[in-house]
Write a protein that holds these residues in place. Structure first.
Motif, PDB file in Angstrom:
ATOM      1  N   ASP A 197     -17.762-112.989  49.250  1.00  0.00           N
ATOM      2  CA  ASP A 197     -17.948-113.488  50.606  1.00  0.00           C
ATOM      3  C   ASP A 197     -16.998-112.773  51.561  1.00  0.00           C
ATOM      4  O   ASP A 197     -16.041-113.350  52.083  1.00  0.00           O
ATOM      5  N   ARG A 198     -17.272-111.489  51.808  1.00  0.00           N
ATOM      6  CA  ARG A 198     -16.393-110.667  52.645  1.00  0.00           C
ATOM      7  C   ARG A 198     -17.151-109.423  53.088  1.00  0.00           C
ATOM      8  O   ARG A 198     -18.221-109.085  52.551  1.00  0.00           O
ATOM      9  N   ASP A 199     -16.561-108.717  54.039  1.00  0.00           N
ATOM     10  CA  ASP A 199     -17.175-107.495  54.574  1.00  0.00           C
ATOM     11  C   ASP A 199     -16.494-106.225  54.091  1.00  0.00           C
ATOM     12  O   ASP A 199     -17.072-105.144  54.211  1.00  0.00           O
ATOM     13  N   VAL A 200     -15.279-106.319  53.578  1.00  0.00           N
ATOM     14  CA  VAL A 200     -14.530-105.129  53.166  1.00  0.00           C
ATOM     15  C   VAL A 200     -14.040-105.324  51.737  1.00  0.00           C
ATOM     16  O   VAL A 200     -13.438-106.347  51.412  1.00  0.00           O
ATOM     17  N   PHE A 201     -14.307-104.333  50.895  1.00  0.00           N
ATOM     18  CA  PHE A 201     -13.819-104.293  49.527  1.00  0.00           C
ATOM     19  C   PHE A 201     -12.996-103.021  49.347  1.00  0.00           C
ATOM     20  O   PHE A 201     -13.425-101.935  49.761  1.00  0.00           O
ATOM     21  N   LEU A 202     -11.846-103.149  48.749  1.00  0.00           N
ATOM     22  CA  LEU A 202     -11.000-101.992  48.437  1.00  0.00           C
ATOM     23  C   LEU A 202     -11.070-101.749  46.931  1.00  0.00           C
ATOM     24  O   LEU A 202     -10.808-102.656  46.145  1.00  0.00           O
ATOM     25  N   LEU A 203     -11.422-100.536  46.536  1.00  0.00           N
ATOM     26  CA  LEU A 203     -11.560-100.192  45.131  1.00  0.00           C
ATOM     27  C   LEU A 203     -10.531 -99.147  44.751  1.00  0.00           C
ATOM     28  O   LEU A 203     -10.335 -98.164  45.486  1.00  0.00           O
ATOM     29  N   ARG A 204      -9.896 -99.363  43.616  1.00  0.00           N
ATOM     30  CA  ARG A 204      -8.974 -98.365  43.088  1.00  0.00           C
ATOM     31  C   ARG A 204      -9.327 -98.120  41.634  1.00  0.00           C
ATOM     32  O   ARG A 204      -9.353 -99.045  40.827  1.00  0.00           O
ATOM     33  N   GLU A 205      -9.622 -96.851  41.315  1.00  0.00           N
ATOM     34  CA  GLU A 205      -9.904 -96.499  39.918  1.00  0.00           C
ATOM     35  C   GLU A 205      -8.594 -96.211  39.199  1.00  0.00           C
ATOM     36  O   GLU A 205      -7.740 -95.478  39.708  1.00  0.00           O
ATOM     37  N   ARG A 206      -8.446 -96.781  38.042  1.00  0.00           N
ATOM     38  CA  ARG A 206      -7.260 -96.518  37.246  1.00  0.00           C
ATOM     39  C   ARG A 206      -7.356 -95.137  36.622  1.00  0.00           C
ATOM     40  O   ARG A 206      -8.423 -94.724  36.149  1.00  0.00           O
ATOM     41  N   VAL A 207      -6.248 -94.436  36.602  1.00  0.00           N
ATOM     42  CA  VAL A 207      -6.211 -93.090  36.038  1.00  0.00           C
ATOM     43  C   VAL A 207      -5.642 -93.142  34.629  1.00  0.00           C
ATOM     44  O   VAL A 207      -5.092 -94.157  34.189  1.00  0.00           O
TER      45      VAL A 207
ATOM     46  N   THR B   4      -7.124 -93.294  31.817  1.00  0.00           N
ATOM     47  CA  THR B   4      -7.821 -94.206  30.911  1.00  0.00           C
ATOM     48  C   THR B   4      -9.146 -93.568  30.519  1.00  0.00           C
ATOM     49  O   THR B   4      -9.780 -92.865  31.325  1.00  0.00           O
ATOM     50  N   ILE B   5      -9.572 -93.792  29.273  1.00  0.00           N
ATOM     51  CA  ILE B   5     -10.843 -93.247  28.811  1.00  0.00           C
ATOM     52  C   ILE B   5     -11.992 -94.027  29.431  1.00  0.00           C
ATOM     53  O   ILE B   5     -12.960 -93.456  29.929  1.00  0.00           O
ATOM     54  N   THR B   6     -11.898 -95.341  29.399  1.00  0.00           N
ATOM     55  CA  THR B   6     -12.901 -96.184  30.032  1.00  0.00           C
ATOM     56  C   THR B   6     -12.711 -96.193  31.543  1.00  0.00           C
ATOM     57  O   THR B   6     -11.579 -96.227  32.029  1.00  0.00           O
ATOM     58  N   SER B   7     -13.823 -96.118  32.286  1.00  0.00           N
ATOM     59  CA  SER B   7     -13.734 -96.209  33.747  1.00  0.00           C
ATOM     60  C   SER B   7     -13.374 -97.635  34.135  1.00  0.00           C
ATOM     61  O   SER B   7     -14.120 -98.572  33.819  1.00  0.00           O
ATOM     62  N   LYS B   8     -12.238 -97.797  34.808  1.00  0.00           N
ATOM     63  CA  LYS B   8     -11.758 -99.119  35.191  1.00  0.00           C
ATOM     64  C   LYS B   8     -11.431 -99.126  36.682  1.00  0.00           C
ATOM     65  O   LYS B   8     -10.827 -98.184  37.195  1.00  0.00           O
ATOM     66  N   TYR B   9     -11.831-100.209  37.346  1.00  0.00           N
ATOM     67  CA  TYR B   9     -11.599-100.340  38.779  1.00  0.00           C
ATOM     68  C   TYR B   9     -10.981-101.699  39.078  1.00  0.00           C
ATOM     69  O   TYR B   9     -11.399-102.712  38.512  1.00  0.00           O
ATOM     70  N   GLU B  10     -10.022-101.686  39.959  1.00  0.00           N
ATOM     71  CA  GLU B  10      -9.497-102.915  40.516  1.00  0.00           C
ATOM     72  C   GLU B  10     -10.102-103.086  41.904  1.00  0.00           C
ATOM     73  O   GLU B  10     -10.130-102.144  42.697  1.00  0.00           O
ATOM     74  N   VAL B  11     -10.598-104.288  42.187  1.00  0.00           N
ATOM     75  CA  VAL B  11     -11.213-104.566  43.488  1.00  0.00           C
ATOM     76  C   VAL B  11     -10.327-105.551  44.226  1.00  0.00           C
ATOM     77  O   VAL B  11      -9.995-106.616  43.697  1.00  0.00           O
ATOM     78  N   TRP B  12      -9.953-105.182  45.440  1.00  0.00           N
ATOM     79  CA  TRP B  12      -9.064-106.004  46.250  1.00  0.00           C
ATOM     80  C   TRP B  12      -9.766-106.438  47.531  1.00  0.00           C
ATOM     81  O   TRP B  12     -10.691-105.782  48.006  1.00  0.00           O
ATOM     82  N   ALA B  13      -9.279-107.533  48.082  1.00  0.00           N
ATOM     83  CA  ALA B  13      -9.676-107.916  49.434  1.00  0.00           C
ATOM     84  C   ALA B  13      -8.955-107.009  50.430  1.00  0.00           C
ATOM     85  O   ALA B  13      -8.072-106.228  50.067  1.00  0.00           O
TER      86      ALA B  13
ATOM     87  N   PRO C 248      -6.006-109.113  44.797  1.00  0.00           N
ATOM     88  CA  PRO C 248      -7.006-108.753  43.776  1.00  0.00           C
ATOM     89  C   PRO C 248      -8.079-109.821  43.665  1.00  0.00           C
ATOM     90  O   PRO C 248      -7.778-111.017  43.637  1.00  0.00           O
ATOM     91  N   ILE C 249      -9.327-109.405  43.602  1.00  0.00           N
ATOM     92  CA  ILE C 249     -10.431-110.369  43.550  1.00  0.00           C
ATOM     93  C   ILE C 249     -11.357-110.130  42.361  1.00  0.00           C
ATOM     94  O   ILE C 249     -11.964-111.076  41.859  1.00  0.00           O
ATOM     95  N   LEU C 250     -11.479-108.885  41.880  1.00  0.00           N
ATOM     96  CA  LEU C 250     -12.402-108.581  40.788  1.00  0.00           C
ATOM     97  C   LEU C 250     -11.848-107.426  39.955  1.00  0.00           C
ATOM     98  O   LEU C 250     -10.941-106.697  40.382  1.00  0.00           O
ATOM     99  N   TYR C 251     -12.422-107.272  38.760  1.00  0.00           N
ATOM    100  CA  TYR C 251     -12.025-106.189  37.856  1.00  0.00           C
ATOM    101  C   TYR C 251     -13.301-105.617  37.240  1.00  0.00           C
ATOM    102  O   TYR C 251     -14.182-106.365  36.803  1.00  0.00           O
TER     103      TYR C 251
END
Length: 285
Positions: A43-53, A55-64, A69-72
């Motif tokens: 429930d927002r208009d802006v999501f900030l994504l950061r990909e972790r470096v 790491t073999i698996t693609s992983k992202y942290e999602v922030w407001a 932090p709001i999602l992984y």
């Protein structure tokens, strides 16, 4: 400086002079109340994504937007199984090449060179088909947090082998299909684009590289040390821009998914986030 009506507060607008997209200043006390029936994480208009470096698996942290932090997000790579698939693909290609080489010798001086010439593309085709067929499907899972205890969204890779078009199905927590993400490799030759389609095939939106000129420069120069960052515009079927997916100018992979041009939130934020993740990992950026 421009004076705008209150309804433009917080929205991305194009400057009539420099044509940059700038956010209009907000007005105090205009925070939007929580939407009923919508997961607060979306429930927002802006999501900030950061990909972790590293790491073999693609992983992202999602922030407001405020850095909370709001999602992984995770997309497994299956490195060992992928290596095995490539090895078997190479063996299949070598077998085809060897078999056609013997066939070229038996074909004589007239047909032999033609058979030998065909052996290279056929061997490569065998390598591609075998290796892609054996590679595991790489689904995307969006979790509530890094504990991975609660799944809030999934993006399923539909095909192992895809020559012209690749599709992904976005699923809700209930398993209900929300939409399909589709990209066509021929489009990527000039200007990358992804389509968002409803389960019945109706087009909901399109993500396209922000500029045809920059797209062509990226084909020639690559990212040019990060200067030519691949950014996308989100368009409705009417070609109206309602959002942006931009890479920030940093050494790490950090992105901003901005949907402020859709203040009524008519576009499902779950689809927007799924699209944002695939615009990075699906393009192998």
């Amino acid at each position: 400086m421009y004076e705008l009506r209150p309804e433009y507060a917080g929205r991305l607008l194009e400057c009539p002079v420099c044509h940059r997209r700038l956010r209009a200043g907000g007005v105090a006390g205009m925070e939007r109340p929580p939407a009923a029936g919508v997961d607060p994480a979306f429930d927002r208009d802006v999501f900030l994504l950061r990909e972790r470096v590293l790491t073999i698996t693609s992983k992202y942290e999602v922030w407001a937007e405020n850095g909370t932090p709001i999602l992984y997000v995770e997309r497994p790579t299956y490195l060992l199984r992928t290596i095995v698939a490539y090895i078997l693909g190479v063996l299949a290609g070598l077998m085809i090449f060897s078999w056609l080489g013997r066939a070229a010798e038996a074909a004589g001086p007239l047909l032999g060179p033609l058979v030998l010439l065909l052996s290279v593309p056929l061997a490569f085709f065998a390598f591609v088909v075998v290796s892609m067929s054996l590679r595991p499907l790489r689904h995307v899972t969006v979790y509530r947090d890094e504990s991975r205890a609660e799944t809030v969204l999934r993006v399923l890779q539909d095909q192992r082998v895809a020559f012209l078009t690749r599709t992904y199905t976005v699923l809700a927590t209930t398993g209900e299909p929300l939409a399909r993400l589709r990209k066509t490799y021929l489009d990527n030759i000039v200007r990358k684009r992804w389509y968002v389609e409803a389960p019945d095939g109706q087009r909901l939106a399109m993500a396209i590289e922000d500029s045809i000129v920059l797209s062509l420069l990226r084909r020639i120069l690559g990212s040019f040390f990060g200067v030519l960052r691949t950014n996308f515009l989100l368009l409705r079927p009417t070609d109206e821009v309602f959002g942006e997916f931009s890479r920030k100018f940093t050494l790490l992979d950090r992105y901003v998914l901005d949907l402020s041009l859709d203040p009524d939130r008519t576009f499902d934020r779950r689809l927007a986030l799924a699209l944002g993740v695939m615009l990075d990992t699906g393009e192998r950026r």
